[in-house]
Design a protein around this motif. Structure first.
Motif, PDB file in Angstrom:
ATOM      1  N   PRO A 107      -5.536  -5.848  -0.214  1.00 35.61           N
ATOM      2  CA  PRO A 107      -6.285  -6.537  -1.267  1.00 35.61           C
ATOM      3  C   PRO A 107      -7.641  -5.939  -1.634  1.00 35.61           C
ATOM      4  O   PRO A 107      -8.197  -6.330  -2.652  1.00 35.61           O
ATOM      5  N   ASP A 108      -8.172  -5.020  -0.827  1.00 35.17           N
ATOM      6  CA  ASP A 108      -9.405  -4.362  -1.250  1.00 35.17           C
ATOM      7  C   ASP A 108      -9.119  -3.081  -2.037  1.00 35.17           C
ATOM      8  O   ASP A 108     -10.041  -2.459  -2.562  1.00 35.17           O
ATOM      9  N   ILE A 109      -7.844  -2.708  -2.121  1.00 39.09           N
ATOM     10  CA  ILE A 109      -7.415  -1.533  -2.884  1.00 39.09           C
ATOM     11  C   ILE A 109      -6.534  -1.943  -4.058  1.00 39.09           C
ATOM     12  O   ILE A 109      -6.765  -1.559  -5.207  1.00 39.09           O
ATOM     13  N   ASP A 110      -5.505  -2.712  -3.777  1.00 38.72           N
ATOM     14  CA  ASP A 110      -4.571  -3.176  -4.806  1.00 38.72           C
ATOM     15  C   ASP A 110      -5.065  -4.489  -5.421  1.00 38.72           C
ATOM     16  O   ASP A 110      -5.719  -5.294  -4.757  1.00 38.72           O
ATOM     17  N   ASP A 111      -4.713  -4.699  -6.670  1.00 36.71           N
ATOM     18  CA  ASP A 111      -4.987  -5.983  -7.317  1.00 36.71           C
ATOM     19  C   ASP A 111      -3.700  -6.805  -7.286  1.00 36.71           C
ATOM     20  O   ASP A 111      -2.767  -6.527  -8.050  1.00 36.71           O
ATOM     21  N   PRO A 112      -3.609  -7.816  -6.414  1.00 36.54           N
ATOM     22  CA  PRO A 112      -2.379  -8.596  -6.310  1.00 36.54           C
ATOM     23  C   PRO A 112      -1.955  -9.233  -7.618  1.00 36.54           C
ATOM     24  O   PRO A 112      -0.765  -9.506  -7.814  1.00 36.54           O
ATOM     25  N   ASP A 113      -2.906  -9.466  -8.529  1.00 39.50           N
ATOM     26  CA  ASP A 113      -2.563 -10.056  -9.826  1.00 39.50           C
ATOM     27  C   ASP A 113      -1.594  -9.174 -10.613  1.00 39.50           C
ATOM     28  O   ASP A 113      -0.871  -9.671 -11.481  1.00 39.50           O
ATOM     29  N   GLU A 114      -1.584  -7.892 -10.336  1.00 36.80           N
ATOM     30  CA  GLU A 114      -0.679  -6.991 -11.044  1.00 36.80           C
ATOM     31  C   GLU A 114       0.748  -7.067 -10.502  1.00 36.80           C
ATOM     32  O   GLU A 114       1.673  -6.552 -11.134  1.00 36.80           O
ATOM     33  N   PHE A 115       0.925  -7.712  -9.358  1.00 36.85           N
ATOM     34  CA  PHE A 115       2.224  -7.757  -8.695  1.00 36.85           C
ATOM     35  C   PHE A 115       2.802  -9.163  -8.580  1.00 36.85           C
ATOM     36  O   PHE A 115       4.008  -9.354  -8.735  1.00 36.85           O
ATOM     37  N   LEU A 116       1.940 -10.152  -8.290  1.00 36.98           N
ATOM     38  CA  LEU A 116       2.405 -11.476  -7.883  1.00 36.98           C
ATOM     39  C   LEU A 116       1.981 -12.549  -8.869  1.00 36.98           C
ATOM     40  O   LEU A 116       0.885 -12.513  -9.433  1.00 36.98           O
ATOM     41  N   LEU A 117       2.867 -13.539  -9.045  1.00 38.23           N
ATOM     42  CA  LEU A 117       2.584 -14.683  -9.906  1.00 38.23           C
ATOM     43  C   LEU A 117       2.814 -15.960  -9.106  1.00 38.23           C
ATOM     44  O   LEU A 117       3.918 -16.214  -8.616  1.00 38.23           O
ATOM     45  N   PHE A 118       1.763 -16.771  -8.969  1.00 38.88           N
ATOM     46  CA  PHE A 118       1.852 -18.037  -8.260  1.00 38.88           C
ATOM     47  C   PHE A 118       2.338 -19.114  -9.228  1.00 38.88           C
ATOM     48  O   PHE A 118       1.826 -19.236 -10.335  1.00 38.88           O
ATOM     49  N   VAL A 119       3.318 -19.885  -8.786  1.00 40.03           N
ATOM     50  CA  VAL A 119       3.990 -20.865  -9.641  1.00 40.03           C
ATOM     51  C   VAL A 119       3.550 -22.278  -9.237  1.00 40.03           C
ATOM     52  O   VAL A 119       3.102 -22.520  -8.112  1.00 40.03           O
ATOM     53  N   LEU A 120       3.691 -23.206 -10.184  1.00 39.85           N
ATOM     54  CA  LEU A 120       3.203 -24.569 -10.018  1.00 39.85           C
ATOM     55  C   LEU A 120       3.731 -25.254  -8.769  1.00 39.85           C
ATOM     56  O   LEU A 120       3.038 -26.054  -8.142  1.00 39.85           O
ATOM     57  N   ASP A 121       4.969 -24.966  -8.380  1.00 34.76           N
ATOM     58  CA  ASP A 121       5.571 -25.645  -7.232  1.00 34.76           C
ATOM     59  C   ASP A 121       5.198 -25.017  -5.893  1.00 34.76           C
ATOM     60  O   ASP A 121       5.756 -25.365  -4.860  1.00 34.76           O
ATOM     61  N   GLY A 122       4.253 -24.080  -5.903  1.00 35.96           N
ATOM     62  CA  GLY A 122       3.803 -23.471  -4.663  1.00 35.96           C
ATOM     63  C   GLY A 122       4.517 -22.191  -4.298  1.00 35.96           C
ATOM     64  O   GLY A 122       4.170 -21.560  -3.300  1.00 35.96           O
ATOM     65  N   THR A 123       5.507 -21.800  -5.080  1.00 36.73           N
ATOM     66  CA  THR A 123       6.212 -20.550  -4.806  1.00 36.73           C
ATOM     67  C   THR A 123       5.444 -19.371  -5.409  1.00 36.73           C
ATOM     68  O   THR A 123       4.496 -19.546  -6.178  1.00 36.73           O
ATOM     69  N   ILE A 124       5.871 -18.179  -5.037  1.00 33.85           N
ATOM     70  CA  ILE A 124       5.315 -16.950  -5.597  1.00 33.85           C
ATOM     71  C   ILE A 124       6.474 -16.090  -6.081  1.00 33.85           C
ATOM     72  O   ILE A 124       7.460 -15.920  -5.371  1.00 33.85           O
ATOM     73  N   THR A 125       6.337 -15.560  -7.276  1.00 35.56           N
ATOM     74  CA  THR A 125       7.360 -14.681  -7.816  1.00 35.56           C
ATOM     75  C   THR A 125       6.720 -13.355  -8.203  1.00 35.56           C
ATOM     76  O   THR A 125       5.530 -13.137  -7.970  1.00 35.56           O
ATOM     77  N   PHE A 126       7.517 -12.454  -8.772  1.00 37.58           N
ATOM     78  CA  PHE A 126       7.006 -11.147  -9.166  1.00 37.58           C
ATOM     79  C   PHE A 126       6.614 -11.162 -10.642  1.00 37.58           C
ATOM     80  O   PHE A 126       7.207 -11.871 -11.454  1.00 37.58           O
ATOM     81  N   ARG A 127       5.631 -10.375 -10.982  1.00 37.47           N
ATOM     82  CA  ARG A 127       5.275 -10.203 -12.389  1.00 37.47           C
ATOM     83  C   ARG A 127       6.424  -9.535 -13.131  1.00 37.47           C
ATOM     84  O   ARG A 127       7.164  -8.722 -12.569  1.00 37.47           O
ATOM     85  N   GLU A 128       6.587  -9.871 -14.391  1.00 40.70           N
ATOM     86  CA  GLU A 128       7.621  -9.240 -15.194  1.00 40.70           C
ATOM     87  C   GLU A 128       7.271  -7.780 -15.456  1.00 40.70           C
ATOM     88  O   GLU A 128       6.099  -7.407 -15.580  1.00 40.70           O
ATOM     89  N   GLY A 129       8.307  -6.958 -15.543  1.00 42.53           N
ATOM     90  CA  GLY A 129       8.122  -5.575 -15.931  1.00 42.53           C
ATOM     91  C   GLY A 129       7.650  -4.647 -14.832  1.00 42.53           C
ATOM     92  O   GLY A 129       7.208  -3.524 -15.127  1.00 42.53           O
ATOM     93  N   LEU A 130       7.731  -5.080 -13.573  1.00 39.07           N
ATOM     94  CA  LEU A 130       7.323  -4.204 -12.486  1.00 39.07           C
ATOM     95  C   LEU A 130       8.296  -3.040 -12.343  1.00 39.07           C
ATOM     96  O   LEU A 130       9.500  -3.193 -12.531  1.00 39.07           O
ATOM     97  N   THR A 131       7.765  -1.893 -11.989  1.00 41.44           N
ATOM     98  CA  THR A 131       8.637  -0.778 -11.646  1.00 41.44           C
ATOM     99  C   THR A 131       9.340  -1.107 -10.335  1.00 41.44           C
ATOM    100  O   THR A 131       8.957  -2.029  -9.608  1.00 41.44           O
ATOM    101  N   SER A 132      10.373  -0.362 -10.015  1.00 37.70           N
ATOM    102  CA  SER A 132      11.097  -0.614  -8.772  1.00 37.70           C
ATOM    103  C   SER A 132      10.192  -0.438  -7.563  1.00 37.70           C
ATOM    104  O   SER A 132      10.297  -1.187  -6.577  1.00 37.70           O
ATOM    105  N   ILE A 133       9.274   0.526  -7.641  1.00 33.31           N
ATOM    106  CA  ILE A 133       8.350   0.749  -6.523  1.00 33.31           C
ATOM    107  C   ILE A 133       7.402  -0.438  -6.370  1.00 33.31           C
ATOM    108  O   ILE A 133       7.168  -0.928  -5.253  1.00 33.31           O
ATOM    109  N   LYS A 134       6.865  -0.926  -7.478  1.00 33.42           N
ATOM    110  CA  LYS A 134       5.951  -2.061  -7.408  1.00 33.42           C
ATOM    111  C   LYS A 134       6.676  -3.334  -6.962  1.00 33.42           C
ATOM    112  O   LYS A 134       6.116  -4.146  -6.215  1.00 33.42           O
TER     113      LYS A 134
END
Length: 218
Positions: A107-134
Motif C-alpha cells: 500500500p505504500d507503493i501500489d494504489d489499491p483503488d486501482e485494483f479493488l472495489l469495496f461493495v455495500l454488503d462488505g464484500t470486495i471485488t475487482f475493478r473493471e478492465g483490469l489486465t490479467s496481471i493486475k
C-alpha cells in the motif's frame, strides 16, 4: 486497504544490521519509536484491513517475511503496522505458505483503488478492465491477507461501518440529481464529509459507498 505515504525511517533502525542483529534485539523503546513513524504513515489503522489497532491488537509487520528474506528485517520500506486478528492480515500472511510477494499489493507503493472495489454488503471485488496481471495481484492480495468475502467477521465489520453513512450518501445523491451545477455548494459539503471519514476504521469501504451512490444517481 488504501494508499499510504511513507515518511522518513525511524532513526533507531540505523542501529541494526542484517547478519549482526536479529529482530529480537529491537527493544520495546525502539519498537515504540518505530510505531511513531508507522502511526504517521497509517494512523491507528491496520495497513491491510483498516481496522482500529490503537495500542493493542497490533504488531510490527514485515511485508516480506524476515524468515524468507532476512536482509529485509530492518528495512524501513518493509515495515507496516498490522492487526493481530486471527486468519487475516499479517497473521494469515505468515501462515499461508509459499507465494510471490510481488503479487500482493504493497500500500505504500501500489494504489489499491486501482485494483479493488469495496461493495455495500462488505464484500470486495475487482475493478473493471483490469489486465490479467493486475487481476492476479488483486485476487492474491485478498486471498493472502484474508480480506475477501469468505472472512465473515471482517466483512461484517466493513458492512456495519458503511451502514452508518448510507443515509448521508443518499442525501448527497439527491443533491447531485437536483443541483448538478453545485449552485448550493453541496460538493464542498461532500468533500468535507469525506475528509471527516478519511481516518475512520474501514474508511475506504465508506468512501467507495459514497462514490457508488453518487455515480449511479448523478
Amino acid at each position: 486497504m488504501k494508499k499510504l505515504t511513507r515518511g522518513d525511517a525511524p532513526a533507531c533502525l540505523k542501529d541494526f544490521q542484517h547478519g549482526r542483529h536479529n529482530w529480537t534485539d529491537v527493544s520495546s523503546e525502539q519498537k515504540a519509536e518505530i510505531w511513531i513513524s508507522l502511526h504517521a504513515m497509517q494512523g491507528e489503522r491496520c495497513a491491510y484491513c483498516e481496522c482500529d489497532i490503537g495500542t493493542r491488537n497490533r504488531h510490527i509487520e514485515h511485508f516480506i517475511q524476515k524468515g524468507r528474506m532476512p536482509r529485509e528485517t530492518f528495512n524501513w520500506a518493509n515495515l507496516f503496522g498490522s492487526c493481530c486478528t486471527k486468519n487475516t492480515c499479517g497473521d494469515l500472511k505468515d501462515r499461508v505458505g509459499t507465494y510471490s510477494y510481488s503479487d500482493v499489493l504493497k500500500p505504500d507503493i501500489d494504489d489499491p483503488d486501482e485494483f479493488l472495489l469495496f461493495v455495500l454488503d462488505g464484500t470486495i471485488t475487482f475493478r473493471e478492465g483490469l489486465t490479467s496481471i493486475k487481476e492476479t495481484r488483486a485476487r492474491t492480495t485478498l486471498q493472502i491477507l484474508g480480506l475477501h468475502h469468505n472472512n465473515g467477521p471482517l466483512r461484517n465489520m466493513r458492512c456495519q461501518a458503511v451502514k452508518g453513512y448510507i443515509q448521508t450518501a443518499e442525501s448527497f445523491a439527491e443533491f447531485s440529481a437536483e443541483d448538478p451545477e453545485n449552485t448550493c455548494g453541496w460538493r464542498e459539503e461532500l468533500e468535507e464529509e469525506l475528509r471527516r471519514v478519511a481516518d475512520l476504521p474501514f474508511s475506504t469501504a465508506i468512501r467507495h459507498m459514497f462514490e457508488a451512490f453518487l455515480d449511479c444517481r448523478s
